[in-house]
Enzyme design. Structure first.
Site, PDB file in Angstrom:
ATOM      1  N   GLN A   1       0.799  -1.217   0.000  1.00 29.77           N
ATOM      2  CA  GLN A   1       0.000   0.000   0.000  1.00 29.77           C
ATOM      3  C   GLN A   1       0.836   1.273   0.000  1.00 29.77           C
ATOM      4  O   GLN A   1       0.307   2.357  -0.264  1.00 29.77           O
ATOM      5  CB  GLN A   1      -0.944   0.006   1.211  1.00 29.77           C
ATOM      6  CG  GLN A   1      -2.036  -1.025   1.164  1.00 29.77           C
ATOM      7  CD  GLN A   1      -3.010  -0.818   0.001  1.00 29.77           C
ATOM      8  OE1 GLN A   1      -3.110   0.264  -0.565  1.00 29.77           O
ATOM      9  NE2 GLN A   1      -3.731  -1.872  -0.354  1.00 29.77           N
TER      10      GLN A   1
ATOM     11  N   SER B   1       3.155  -4.837  -4.969  1.00 32.86           N
ATOM     12  CA  SER B   1       2.192  -5.310  -5.961  1.00 32.86           C
ATOM     13  C   SER B   1       1.890  -4.187  -6.952  1.00 32.86           C
ATOM     14  O   SER B   1       1.617  -3.058  -6.549  1.00 32.86           O
ATOM     15  CB  SER B   1       0.901  -5.760  -5.266  1.00 32.86           C
ATOM     16  OG  SER B   1      -0.038  -6.237  -6.204  1.00 32.86           O
TER      17      SER B   1
ATOM     18  N   CYS C   1      -9.931  -8.502   0.052  1.00 36.03           N
ATOM     19  CA  CYS C   1      -9.463  -9.890  -0.068  1.00 36.03           C
ATOM     20  C   CYS C   1     -10.326 -10.855   0.732  1.00 36.03           C
ATOM     21  O   CYS C   1      -9.844 -11.826   1.303  1.00 36.03           O
ATOM     22  CB  CYS C   1      -8.009  -9.978   0.384  1.00 36.03           C
ATOM     23  SG  CYS C   1      -6.928  -8.915  -0.592  1.00 36.03           S
TER      24      CYS C   1
END
Length: 386
Positions: free
Chosen positions: A182, A202, A326
């Protein structure tokens, strides 16, 4: 005519930047395998290595220390497999993990249950440093791995990584991993300056393609075993032909990510928070007492149910979430808020606004107006004024 929508769920996934999509499309036409030695293979390899260098630049790491993966979850599972170690030294036998970690860390490690200790957080969601020091002192003769994220995906709370690394170095036998999924691209982050031993990221959180990510290792730190066995790609740590188009896109996104965007997003976020607090005096902003990502606002209005609110906001053209994306689309009580000591009734109403590279004042205004209408409807039903 399609109604305008305000997408404010960038912490779940950020829309792909146009430049990234164009780069991916071009890379799809590269015919070679990056492990082949002919001209076509070398061209694919050059594109892959350019992406690797871009990721390394973004986080202050050595180019040769970036291992590409399919995303943050795979990267975190690899680093927490029990194989991370300093070169020539034993791997850690115990894991100290933050109480508010993402499921890819909290549930993605391979350590036995009796070899894991949870580091508590305070009411703002910040790691309790004295508690961490106590755990380190208790295991002074043990090889340890500490895993604490750079910033929380639900509240945006930023963790004191420099202080955590300092405690680890004083212990002498502790490695530090940070899930920076993040944080990368949203705030300045220099892995080398922080002294981290491993970092995971990511691509789809900062405008890159989904299904791309990386595990980054500090100099002198390695994995004692491959986490995907096969042809020996990615420094013999992750077998399998690399996703060249996706990783090219990751590299472009890393180059385009601009933490200077923080100031603009912080203004938009604070404007939404101010409007909420004005229309709903009981509104609670989680983590407000701690440093937070400038793009993230996690809040709750007493008696406002999250599932009902999300549906109403969606109908109003505003895309928010109730926290982590998620959990198979489910709205459930957040373990993050539970670790912070938030009462279950209040946590059940938690909503998250997360802005990103293409967020505008119009998006923020649409969100403010929709939230104000939602609160007004709630108060009318209760027979009271705001």
């Amino acid at each position: 005519m399609t109604a305008r929508r305000a997408y404010l769920d960038h912490n779940a996934t950020s829309p792909v930047r146009p430049e990234v999509a164009a780069a991916v499309a071009r890379a799809l036409t590269l015919p070679g395998n990056p492990s082949s030695i002919h001209a076509e293979g070398r061209a694919a390899r050059a594109a892959l290595e350019a992406a690797r260098a871009a990721v390394a630049r973004r986080i202050g790491a050595g180019t040769g220390r970036v291992v590409f993966t399919s995303g943050g979850t795979e990267a975190a599972n690899a680093v927490l497999s029990g194989a991370l170690a300093r070169t020539g030294q034993a791997a850690p036998t115990r894991l100290l993990v933050g109480a508010t970690e993402h499921p890819c860390v909290a549930a993605g490690h391979r350590f036995p249950a009796d070899a894991v200790a949870v580091i508590p957080v305070d009411a703002s969601g910040v790691i309790d440093l004295p508690a961490l020091k106590g755990l380190l002192d208790r295991h002074a003769e043990t090889d340890l791995l500490i895993s604490v994220h750079a910033a929380n995906n639900e509240t945006g709370v930023i963790q004191p990584l420099q202080a955590i690394v300092a405690l680890a170095r004083a212990h002498g036998r502790a490695l530090v991993h940070s899930d920076a999924v993040q944080a990368v691209g949203k705030i300045p982050l220099d892995m080398s300056a922080l002294g981290l031993d491993a970092l995971t990221l990511s691509g789809h959180k900062f405008g890159g393609p989904k299904g791309t990510g990386a595990l980054v290792l500090a100099e002198g730190v390695t994995l004692n075993a491959a986490f995907l066995r096969g042809g020996g790609q990615e420094a013999r740590l992750r077998g399998g032909t690399e996703n060249v188009p996706g990783l090219v896109g990751l590299g472009v996104a890393a180059d385009l990510a601009d933490p200077a965007l923080s100031d603009r997003l912080g203004i938009l976020r604070d404007g939404i928070a101010d409007a909420l607090c004005a229309s709903a005096p009981g509104c609670v902003v989680f983590g407000a007492g701690a440093p937070r990502l400038p793009n993230t606002l996690c809040f709750a209005v007493p008696d406002l149910d999250a599932a009902t609110a999300l549906m109403a906001l969606d109908l109003a053209g505003v895309a928010l979430s109730s926290g982590s994306a998620c959990a198979s689309g489910k709205v459930a009580r957040s373990p993050v808020l539970a670790a912070m000591g938030v009462a279950p009734a209040l946590a059940a109403g938690a909503l998250r606004v997360s802005l990103g590279w293409n967020s505008t004042e119009s998006d923020a205004a649409q969100c403010r107006a929709a939230c104000e209408r939602l609160v007004a409807t709630l108060y009318r039903r209760q027979g009271r004024a705001a």
